[in-house]
Write an enzyme that holds these catalytic residues in place. Structure first.
Site, PDB file in Angstrom:
ATOM      1  N   ILE A   1      -7.304  -1.537  -0.370  1.00  0.00           N
ATOM      2  CA  ILE A   1      -6.855  -2.999  -0.361  1.00  0.00           C
ATOM      3  C   ILE A   1      -7.426  -4.100  -0.544  1.00  0.00           C
ATOM      4  CG2 ILE A   1      -4.847  -1.896   0.996  1.00  0.00           C
ATOM      5  CD1 ILE A   1      -6.128  -3.534   3.473  1.00  0.00           C
TER       6      ILE A   1
ATOM      7  N   ASP B   1      -8.220   3.864   0.668  1.00  0.00           N
ATOM      8  CA  ASP B   1      -7.368   2.671   0.863  1.00  0.00           C
ATOM      9  C   ASP B   1      -8.154   1.523   0.098  1.00  0.00           C
ATOM     10  OD1 ASP B   1      -6.694   0.149   2.065  1.00  0.00           O
ATOM     11  OD2 ASP B   1      -6.102   1.149   3.901  1.00  0.00           O
TER      12      ASP B   1
ATOM     13  N   LYS C   1      -4.243  -8.600   1.182  1.00  0.00           N
ATOM     14  CA  LYS C   1      -5.721  -9.098   1.317  1.00  0.00           C
ATOM     15  C   LYS C   1      -6.071  -9.712  -0.014  1.00  0.00           C
ATOM     16  CE  LYS C   1      -5.766  -6.947   4.995  1.00  0.00           C
ATOM     17  NZ  LYS C   1      -5.745  -7.594   6.299  1.00  0.00           N
TER      18      LYS C   1
ATOM     19  N   TYR D   1     -11.177   0.513  10.523  1.00  0.00           N
ATOM     20  CA  TYR D   1     -10.400  -0.622  10.680  1.00  0.00           C
ATOM     21  C   TYR D   1      -9.682  -0.183  12.056  1.00  0.00           C
ATOM     22  CZ  TYR D   1      -5.576  -2.624  10.488  1.00  0.00           C
ATOM     23  OH  TYR D   1      -4.354  -3.100  10.644  1.00  0.00           O
TER      24      TYR D   1
END
Lengths: 438, 546
Positions: free
Chosen positions: A239, A237, A276, A152
């Site tokens: 998410i 992570d 998200k 990202y």
């Protein structure tokens, strides 16, 4: 009083004047292009269609329906005592009920395979803050985090800017579908060692952004062995965990930790957010879940800089605790994302474009190598510019995600309605058709 | 008045199991580990979790009664080892930085030989705040909070600068208007719910910036107008202050801070930025006013030590002394920072909480407009936690005339953004100028009343307060009640107040006051009926055996 001809030039900090905010890449330039000329079906049909922002609006109607059926959620206060607790309440523990609601939701996403302790949740205003916080906590300025590529683009900013911590990429390749390998981890670590940069942690995104794939169990096992051997932290992570198309295909690090009887768990930390899976990025709700007590304590105190509005906590708490709602939401959301993904992949395949076989997320990882004039980063950027300028599509080039191979693009499909998606796909497919003829 | 019980939302009391350190190879593990393995093998997850837990719990009780170290079981998520602490309180002494609970495998007695470290920043933060009586007092008060019915012997909270006097007004507004404001769509500038859920500008919505600029103007009685484009919004004045510090100073630099000052700054500013705070002592003989001579002296001393001063940080109105800075003082400060080519940060969070008769708040912004000084070095911090009782909603403001600071802060605000529904709600509330005007007026009256009642009450105890005309607190001189005129003496008095009088006041030493014996006493969490009780309690110390 000061003389009028005194020339002031009061200095600012290095942080304020540096470019470590990492916003110089095409990733962000594409957003700006969209902001300047946003597509609108009626008012601006030739505008830029935003496919560079991973936002989820496919299941928004479920959220809206919930609010309509539960008016009391938006009725924020009932009585002075409640108001005092709510509006005055600025305890960095967060509302107990909300932390429990978060863990309930996170457990639901993991199909009940994992048990979370709400006392280990630290709330932050978004996952952006959570990632930065953890970086502050586990690393000193000059240290490094290992991050598998492609990653990202925001990490360059979020993990490095104020923390002074470096990112060392763990390079992944299309030859094995960009999976993380032991060799890649070892190589990255060795590189850091050679440069005398202490590595303090490995940060993985699971499911991956931008790849749109969940990390498999065997790879997770390798990762766990690696972090244990090197005595470093693991930040996972997660998410996009609620955006895996099928829950069987997702293994959370929490599951691994639990299976290992919490052995060596103090190096494992999870980042989550409602931005998200629930499509609520505006609400700024993120969380750190850590198995390390010192990290929980420190994160809690440090979260003073990034607290979640008590009003928001109060508003969302009943919804996230409502198992009927969350079960249905998660399932519906997964189905819709899966269908969108398959739709996009199929349309692309019809005109000769392949995507990485994905099973999660709000995007496809598209292989546009065949369209490159030259198989280089420059060639990729040229293609990106052309797609933005001529096709009016904002898609994110792999180079902004530090991808090792040129030609890959992340294409987000969840922020728009299906009509707009069709318009976008039509632009791409007609371009492909023209190209075939020439 | 019933003090708000926060118990329903407080973190649960710490489990017995978790208050101790684990040993990985104690005799207890040799009994339990195989047992768990057996149970899990046959009984599945539930039994495998419950039975060992239950056995362990009883084992713990047994062991505790024998006063031996004990361990915990890994079949459910490991409970925390530290008691949960409030925002203003330290962790328990049992939490050491960098260490954590050891867990053992059910299939062996392996334990990790090494543990990943936390950063030195984290280690510093995780340490218990033994030195800060500000936080210790708040914590102890939380643990034994006064309640008129349920805990009449509990500790009276005079250490928390929150304003409960006028919540009813805000509550009333919320009850009538919140629902509509939240789901919106009525006014052209209001978003509907879809607009709230999507990504917003990280530094706050334009509508809220406009509303906040208007509110600040109203609070300061129209004396200065604020440009919304010079505003960055953050989730609280705490991150606003930190972000601004990141923008104007590098690690190892320092700010000059007239003392006594707000104890929270030691945490909020120094932690992650690495910026030092250098106190500039103010004296009671000057009514704790700031003098340029003192600034000069401290500046020179700091320079000699090799410290680079980047800014002067003030609070106006001041905290803990509670007075509005005069125009002259502000002009002197501006001259000083201009001459040294450094910044001025003015924390004006109490700007709307003036209770003195004939007192008018003058913002540094007002001086700038009239004096023609270079504005790019002046920054204002503001927030909604004091002038409005909305600390939980998290709204902070950076106002700067420096475009680079605004641009950088706006980017940094991504780590500290305000929740969108909260922004929507507050835009509506702050734009209701009639409501705000009424609120400010009534609130001021109530503040004035409580302040004078409280000062009189303290006077009757022989405690004089410094002249104050703003804020939620009195700056009380308790020096005649301390045994030795020293920091130690003050600490002892503070301890006595906490344990004997059961009143939490903030001692001057935690505010870096150089004269022992001063205490900050907040009166805004009390009702008029509470005042006699406060007097009675304090008497236990002032009139009790010394």
């Amino acid at each position: 009083m000061v003389a009028k001809d005194y020339k002031p030039c009061v200095p600012l900090s290095a942080i304020a004047t540096s470019s470590t905010h990492g916003e110089d890449s095409p990733y962000f330039a594409g957003w700006r292009a969209y902001d300047d000329d946003p597509y609108d079906a009626i008012n601006n049909p030739s505008g830029v269609i935003q496919m560079g922002l991973a936002e989820n609006q496919v299941s928004f109607d479920l959220f809206e329906k919930y609010l309509e059926e539960h008016q009391e959620v938006s009725n924020l206060v009932n009585g002075v005592a409640s108001f005092r607790e709510n509006a005055l309440f600025q305890d960095y523990h967060g509302l107990n009920s909300f932390r429990k609601a978060m863990t309930s939701f996170m457990e639901e996403i993991r199909g009940g395979k994992v048990k979370f302790d709400s006392n280990r949740v630290v709330l932050t205003a978004g996952a952006t803050a959570a990632n930065e916080l953890l970086t502050f906590i586990i690393a000193n300025p000059g240290d490094a985090l290992l991050v598998p590529t492609p990653y990202y683009p925001g990490f360059d900013r979020d993990l490095r800017w104020r923390t002074g911590v470096n990112i060392i990429p763990v390079n992944c390749y299309s030859s094995n579908n960009f999976q993380i390998t032991k060799q890649a981890l070892e190589d990255a670590y060795a590189k850091a060692e050679k440069a005398n940069i202490p590595v303090k942690g490995l940060l993985i995104t699971n499911p991956s952004n931008p790849l749109g794939t969940a990390i498999t169990r065997p790879v997770l096992k390798e990762i766990f062995n690696f972090i244990s051997t090197k005595n470093i932290h693991l930040i996972s992570d997660e998410i996009y965990s609620g955006s895996v198309f099928s829950s069987e295909e997702f293994t959370s690090v929490a599951e691994m930790v639990q299976e290992r009887g919490y052995y060596d768990a103090q190096r494992v930390h999870i980042v989550y957010s409602l931005s998200k899976d629930l499509g609520l990025p505006g609400f700024r709700v993120g969380a750190i879940y850590s198995y390390n007590d010192a990290v929980v304590t420190t994160a809690r105190r440090m979260s003073s800089f990034t607290l979640v509005s008590s009003q928001t906590q109060k508003m969302l708490s009943p919804m996230l605790s409502d198992v009927n709602f969350t079960k249905n939401y998660i399932k519906t959301n997964r189905d819709r994302l899966k269908r969108r993904y398959e739709y996009v992949v199929e349309r692309m395949r019809e005109c000769g474009i392949e995507c990485l076989h994905g099973n999660a997320g709000l995007f496809c990882w598209m292989n546009l190598k065949p369209l490159l004039e030259e198989a280089t980063m420059e060639g990729e950027l040229k293609l990106w510019e052309m797609i933005l300028k001529d096709l009016k599509l904002d898609i994110s080039p792999g180079s902004s995600c530090h991808c090792t191979e040129p030609g890959w693009f992340r294409v987000c499909f969840a922020k728009m309605n299906i009509k707009t998606l069709d318009v976008a796909l039509a632009r791409l497919t007609s371009f492909m058709e023209k190209r075939k003829k020439t | 008045m019933t003090r708000a019980s926060r118990d329903s939302d407080k973190s649960p009391p710490e489990h017995n199991l978790s208050s101790s350190r684990l040993k990985s190879d104690g005799p207890e593990m040799r009994i339990i580990v195989p047992l768990q393995g057996v149970v899990q093998g046959r009984g599945g997850l539930v039994l495998g979790s419950l039975l060992p837990c239950a056995l362990f719990y009883f084992l713990q009780l047994y062991l505790k009664s024998r006063n031996r170290p004990s361990q915990s079981r890994p079949s459910s998520p490991p409970p925390l080892s530290t008691p949960n602490d409030h925002i203003s309180s330290p962790s328990s002494p049992s939490s050491a930085s960098g260490s954590s609970i050891h867990r053992t495998l059910s299939r062996g007695l392996l334990s990790p030989r090494v543990h990943p470290s936390v950063s030195s920043r984290a280690a510093a933060i995780a340490r218990p705040d033994e030195d800060s009586s500000y936080y210790v007092g708040l914590k102890r008060c939380r643990e034994d909070a006064y309640h008129r019915v349920d805990n009449p012997e509990g500790i009276l909270q005079l250490g928390l600068a929150e304003n409960w006097l006028s919540q009813d007004l805000v509550l009333d507004w919320l009850e009538k208007k919140a629902h509509g404001a939240l789901l919106g769509g009525e006014r052209p500038d209001e978003l509907n719910i879809m607009g709230l859920t999507t990504y917003q500008p990280f530094d706050g919505s334009n509508s809220l910036k406009i509303a906040v600029a208007g509110f600040m103007n109203q609070v300061m009685q129209g004396s200065v107008s604020f440009d919304p484009s010079q505003i960055v919004l953050t989730c609280g004045a705490t991150p606003a202050m930190e972000i601004l510090s990141f923008c104007i100073a590098d690690q190892g630099n320092a700010f000059l801070v007239p003392s006594p000052y707000y104890p929270g700054w030691d945490r909020d500013i120094k932690w992650r930025t690495g910026v030092e705070l250098v106190p500039v002592p103010c004296r009671s003989t000057d009514n704790f006013s700031i003098s340029t001579a003192a600034l000069e002296r401290t500046y020179t001393q700091a320079k000699k030590r090799g410290l680079k001063i980047r800014a002067v940080l003030i609070a106006n109105p001041t905290n803990p002394t509670g007075h509005v800075l005069s125009r002259e003082t502000l002009i002197d400060l501006l001259d000083f920072v201009t001459e040294k080519n450094i910044h001025l940060i003015s924390d004006e969070v109490f700007a709307g909480s003036i209770h003195g008769d004939q007192s008018k708040f003058v913002s540094v912004a007002e001086i700038l407009e009239s004096e023609g000084i270079d504005k790019t070095r002046v920054h204002i911090i503001y927030g909604l936690s004091k002038d409005l009782p909305l600390a939980g909603f998290r709204v902070g403001v950076i106002h700067s005339y420096n475009d680079t600071v605004i641009a950088a802060s706006a980017k940094l605000a991504r780590f500290s953004s305000i929740s969108a529904p909260t922004q929507q709600l507050l835009t509506s509330m702050l734009s209701d100028m009639q409501f705000i005007s009424d609120y400010l007026e009534v609130n001021q009256q109530r503040l004035r009343r409580m302040h004078s009642l409280f000062v009189v009450a303290l006077k009757q105890l022989g405690i004089e307060c410094a002249n104050s005309n703003a804020g939620f607190y009195c700056w009380a001189d308790m020096s005649r009640y301390i045994k030795s005129y020293s920091e130690k003496g003050e600490r002892q008095l503070w301890e006595k107040l906490l344990t004997v009088a059961k009143v939490n006041m903030t001692p001057g030493l935690s505010c870096h006051c150089i004269e022992p014996g001063w205490f900050r006493c907040c009166f805004t969490t009390l009702t008029e009926e509470d005042i006699p009780l406060v007097v009675e309690r304090i008497k236990r110390v002032t009139q009790g055996p010394k």
